[in-house]
Design an enzyme around this catalytic site. Structure first.
Site, PDB file in Angstrom:
ATOM      1  CE  LYS A  44      -2.262  -1.280   3.778  1.00 11.50           C
ATOM      2  NZ  LYS A  44      -3.201  -1.232   4.915  1.00 11.50           N
ATOM      3  CE  LYS A  46      -0.766   2.970   6.235  1.00 18.79           C
ATOM      4  NZ  LYS A  46      -2.072   2.663   6.852  1.00 18.79           N
TER       5      LYS A  46
END
Length: 129
Positions: A44, A46
């Site tokens: 993602k 992240k």
């Protein structure tokens, strides 16, 4: 027994997280927290400050949490609902409507976030200090 599930990264654990978990637990009797794995977060874009194992350990120490499971992909929500016999699926209202596809299987609840605190805000403010 009403079983509840929620999902998240829970990095830089703060009082907004605790309040969310408390309010999730108020929806039922048994709270399952699906914790984003490090690999899922990387996909993602992240990166968490704390590792999956460290975040899992912190969540397990919170009295509202009964079980912590890994979240490895977006699609597992459908199978988690069945696998863990979930009655209520809870997410923050920043996800409003995103999980309505589960409503034919489970009650879907979106809870208001604690407005004055977020992990993103903490990271931003620490970066500017």
């Amino acid at each position: 027994m009403r079983r509840v599930i929620t999902y998240g990264t829970f990095d830089l654990l703060h009082y907004g997280h605790i309040r969310l978990l408390q309010r999730c637990k108020e929806q039922g009797d048994y709270l399952v927290v699906a914790l984003s794995s490090d690999e899922f977060n990387a996909g993602k874009g992240k990166k968490s400050y704390f590792s999956f194992e460290e975040r899992k350990h912190m969540l397990e120490a919170i009295r509202y949490v009964d079980l912590v499971i890994p979240e490895d992909n977006w699609e597992q929500k459908m199978t988690d609902v069945d696998k863990y016999h979930i009655d209520t699926f809870v997410m923050g209202d920043d996800w409003e409507g995103e999980f309505d596809f589960l409503k034919d299987k489970v009650e879907v609840v979106y809870l208001a976030r604690t407005p004055e605190i977020s992990t993103t805000r903490i990271k931003c403010e620490l970066g500017n200090s």
